[in-house]
Design a protein around this motif. Structure first.
Motif, short mmCIF file in Angstrom:
data_model
loop_
_atom_site.label_atom_id
_atom_site.label_comp_id
_atom_site.label_asym_id
_atom_site.label_seq_id
_atom_site.Cartn_x
_atom_site.Cartn_y
_atom_site.Cartn_z
N UNK A 10 0.83 -1.21 0.00
CA UNK A 10 0.00 0.00 0.00
C UNK A 10 0.86 1.26 0.00
N UNK A 11 1.89 1.24 0.83
CA UNK A 11 2.80 2.39 0.91
C UNK A 11 3.51 2.61 -0.43
N UNK A 105 6.05 8.71 2.99
CA UNK A 105 6.16 7.38 2.37
C UNK A 105 7.43 6.69 2.85
N UNK A 106 8.51 7.42 2.90
CA UNK A 106 9.78 6.84 3.35
C UNK A 106 9.69 6.40 4.81
N UNK A 107 9.05 7.21 5.64
CA UNK A 107 8.89 6.86 7.05
C UNK A 107 8.03 5.61 7.19
N UNK A 111 9.11 2.06 8.82
CA UNK A 111 8.33 1.41 9.87
C UNK A 111 7.98 -0.02 9.46
N UNK A 112 7.59 -0.20 8.22
CA UNK A 112 7.24 -1.53 7.74
C UNK A 112 8.46 -2.44 7.78
N UNK A 113 9.61 -1.92 7.41
CA UNK A 113 10.84 -2.72 7.44
C UNK A 113 11.19 -3.12 8.87
#
Length: 141
Positions: A10-11, A105-107, A111-113
């Motif tokens: 999604x991101x 988006x980068x943040x 967070x997802x990583x």
């Protein structure tokens, strides 16, 4: 993990959408800048023609009407130039919005990583616990 993968997808889709929007805005900016340059050149030429006609108008009364037309055209071009300038003034704000969206988006990607790393670590710990239990059961037998 699947939720995190879905979130990452999604991101990435949001980033792609924002990148597309940024490219479209950049194209609009370039068009506006080209229009602005064309209008400035046209306004300068009109101003030169106006000045030349004013000199002749003192000699030939019929040129006065032509001067009035040129002045009206100059006023209209100035209005268009002002409008194009106002649109061009929005460019920094649009760039800031794009930069903020890209940072978000980068943040989110970071967070997802991190969440994926934590999930993998949790799976590794669970696997180690299961292996320890198996070894304990074998030792008890």
């Amino acid at each position: 993990v699947q939720q995190l993968k879905d979130k990452l997808t999604e991101v990435e889709a949001q980033k792609s959408s924002l990148d597309t929007a940024a490219e479209e805005k950049q194209s609009e900016v370039q068009l506006l800048q080209e229009k602005l340059l064309a209008l400035e050149a046209s306004a300068a030429q009109t101003q030169q023609e106006l000045e030349a006609l004013k000199t002749e108008a003192s000699k030939v009364p019929r040129l006065k009407d032509k001067i009035a037309e040129m002045e009206a055209a100059g006023t209209e071009q100035q209005k268009r130039l002002d409008s194009a300038s106002a649109e061009a003034a929005q460019v920094p704000q649009l760039k800031e919005q794009v930069a903020a969206a890209q940072a978000a988006v980068e943040a989110a990607r970071d967070q997802a990583a991190q969440a994926v790393k934590k999930q993998k670590e949790a799976e590794r710990v669970r696997s180690a616990e299961a292996q320890a239990w198996q070894q304990a059961e074998v030792a008890l037998e």
